[in-house]
Scaffold this active site. Structure first.
Site, mmCIF file in Angstrom:
data_model
loop_
_atom_site.group_PDB
_atom_site.id
_atom_site.type_symbol
_atom_site.label_atom_id
_atom_site.label_comp_id
_atom_site.label_asym_id
_atom_site.label_seq_id
_atom_site.Cartn_x
_atom_site.Cartn_y
_atom_site.Cartn_z
ATOM 1 N N ASP A 1 -24.079 0.811 16.648
ATOM 2 C CA ASP A 1 -23.213 0.676 17.825
ATOM 3 C C ASP A 1 -24.044 0.478 19.091
ATOM 4 O OD1 ASP A 1 -24.129 3.386 17.540
ATOM 5 O OD2 ASP A 1 -22.559 4.106 18.886
ATOM 6 N N GLU B 1 -23.886 6.528 17.188
ATOM 7 C CA GLU B 1 -24.935 7.276 17.901
ATOM 8 C C GLU B 1 -24.577 7.447 19.360
ATOM 9 O OE1 GLU B 1 -28.390 8.129 20.383
ATOM 10 O OE2 GLU B 1 -27.112 6.370 20.480
HETATM 11 C C1 LIG Z 1 -24.872 13.921 22.840
HETATM 12 S S1 LIG Z 1 -23.840 12.583 22.719
HETATM 13 C C2 LIG Z 1 -24.569 11.348 23.680
HETATM 14 C C3 LIG Z 1 -25.648 10.591 23.055
HETATM 15 C C4 LIG Z 1 -26.245 9.591 23.977
HETATM 16 N N1 LIG Z 1 -27.230 8.860 23.295
HETATM 17 C C5 LIG Z 1 -27.776 7.770 23.848
HETATM 18 O O1 LIG Z 1 -27.637 7.411 24.978
HETATM 19 C C6 LIG Z 1 -26.789 10.307 25.199
HETATM 20 O O2 LIG Z 1 -26.055 10.403 26.193
HETATM 21 O O3 LIG Z 1 -27.940 10.760 25.224
HETATM 22 ZN ZN LIG Z 2 -29.898 4.083 20.995
HETATM 23 ZN ZN LIG Z 3 -28.030 4.170 23.773
#
Ligand SMILES: CSCC[C@H](NC=O)C(=O)O
Ligand SMILES: [Zn+2]
Ligand SMILES: [Zn+2]
Length: 414
Positions: free
Chosen positions: A77, A142
């Site tokens: 994604d 993710e």
């Molecule tokens: C804990 S859910 C969110 C996951 C997200 N990952 C990438 O950007 C982030 O905000 O770090």
């Molecule tokens: Zn990523």
């Molecule tokens: Zn990301």
């Protein structure tokens, strides 16, 4: 054909599949990955822990299936886009005159997923035979926390049977000559604070209004933020080593058909913060600061965590992947990068969250690595791009790493 232009066009095809949250086209992405796997005779399997959210698992069997395997993970994604702010449409994967490939996901992290595959395609055609089994996982969600993706995958029986010994997952682009590698990540605490106070006439000065109460908190948060940011600006700490706090919404006022009522002081106000806590930070003192300074009951305030991830093991110790000689995978990574005349910077803590935490929580070593150097960090930004020469170079880097990992004989002991 294996010339550069067909390699790049395969990358473009993956980028052109719109897998933006909140409505990712997961099946199209899964079909594409499976067809790529078939073209190089990799065994493929689609696991659907949650309907509509396929995890594609590819396998390249090693000659010694008793040795712990290698898992190359990537998420399928991408984050949403604001279409009109892009110079090239974000799902066209347009290549400009200097070879920059513009697309959402070009850095985060469709590049990595396909680089793994391209590296294996080359290793296979060179006749390389892995000693350890190499798995590739393409996981959903993710960007929204990975609960229906990597989290379920890491908890599954299928995963246990894989006997994974090391996981590679995403890192960040490097603006300089050195590639970056990550051994841990910060924990997201998504904090909402609320203030209440007596409503009143907009012309009246009185104490304890909701707005006054929340402003005091915002001031306190700002001072803390500035002090943390100063540590980064002065070079004393890296981005992943400080607590970051960013206000992400602010909500107050009494709506009216023409905007907001202008002569009424509201009785409620709310603010939201994205807080990121390094694994080594003193959590208790931050909790205390939130309760006593940012949302004190004495100022009619309350708080709530929309999300409070803790990346700790069963003994309450923060989960970190070792970066010294106790972890042969780190040494092998450094060696493999060096072998192709490149360098890694100092090991870093990933400033945001990734799926790697689910694997680290199982006690597995997981290294964040996305081979992009001399590249601006554009993940989640407008006009995200990756230069095609960088992309191609990354494939060579992975060839070297996968070769080193898959040939490693010793059993890893924790
Ligand atoms: C804990 S859910 C969110 C996951 C997200 N990952 C990438 O950007 C982030 O905000 O770090
Ligand atoms: Zn990523
Ligand atoms: Zn990301």
């Amino acid at each position: 054909a294996d010339d550069d232009s067909s390699i790049v066009s395969r990358f473009q095809r993956y980028l052109q599949i719109n897998t933006a949250q909140p409505n990712p086209n997961y099946y199209e992405a899964a079909d594409f990955i499976v067809s790529q796997a078939q073209s190089i005779s990799l065994h493929s399997q689609t696991l659907e822990f949650v309907k509509g959210k396929p995890v594609v698992l590819l396998k390249w069997p090693g000659s010694n299936p008793n040795l712990p395997s290698i898992l190359l993970n990537s998420h399928t994604d991408v984050v949403p886009v604001e279409h009109h702010k892009w110079t090239h449409p974000p799902f066209d994967a347009h290549v400009d005159g200097s070879g920059d490939i513009y697309a959402r996901g070009s850095q985060d992290m469709k590049c990595v997923g396909l680089q793994y595959l391209e590296a294996i395609r080359r290793l296979k055609s060179s006749g390389f035979q892995p000693l350890r089994t190499v798995y590739l996982s393409f996981v959903p969600d993710e960007e929204i926390g990975g609960h229906d993706g990597a989290e379920k995958f890491a908890d599954s029986d299928e995963f246990k049977k894989m006997n994974v010994g090391i996981v590679l997952d995403e890192g960040l682009a490097s603006p300089n000559e050195n590639y970056r590698a990550f051994f841990a990540e910060r924990s997201p605490w998504w904090l909402v604070i609320r203030a209440t106070g007596a409503p009143g006439h907009g012309a009246k000065l009185y104490d304890n209004t909701a707005m006054e109460n929340i402003l005091k908190s915002i001031e306190s948060v700002r001072r803390f933020r500035a002090a943390q940011f100063d540590l980064v600006k002065s070079g004393l700490k890296s981005e992943g080593e400080v607590i970051s706090v960013n206000m992400v919404f602010l909500k107050a006022g009494t709506p009216s058909p023409t905007g907001f009522v202008m002569n009424l002081q509201p009785s409620e106000a709310e603010a939201g913060f994205d807080v990121r806590v390094p694994p080594t930070a003193d959590q208790e003192s931050l909790e205390k600061r939130i309760a006593e300074e940012w949302a004190p009951a004495s100022r009619n305030m309350t708080f709530e965590f929309k999300q409070k991830v803790s990346v700790y093991d069963e003994f309450g110790k923060p989960v970190l992947t070792a970066t010294d000689s106790s972890n042969p995978w780190w040494t092998l990574l450094e060696g493999a990068v060096k072998k192709v005349n490149e360098k890694l910077g100092r090991p870093e803590i990933f400033p945001a969250s990734t799926d790697a935490r689910y694997f680290r929580q199982l006690g597995l070593p997981a290294i964040g690595f996305s081979p992009m150097k001399n590249t601006p960090i554009l993940l989640h930004d407008h006009n995200e791009f990756l230069n095609q020469a960088e992309y191609l170079r990354g494939i060579e880097i992975y060839e070297s790493i996968i070769k080193a990992y898959a040939s490693f004989e010793r059993t890893y002991k924790r």
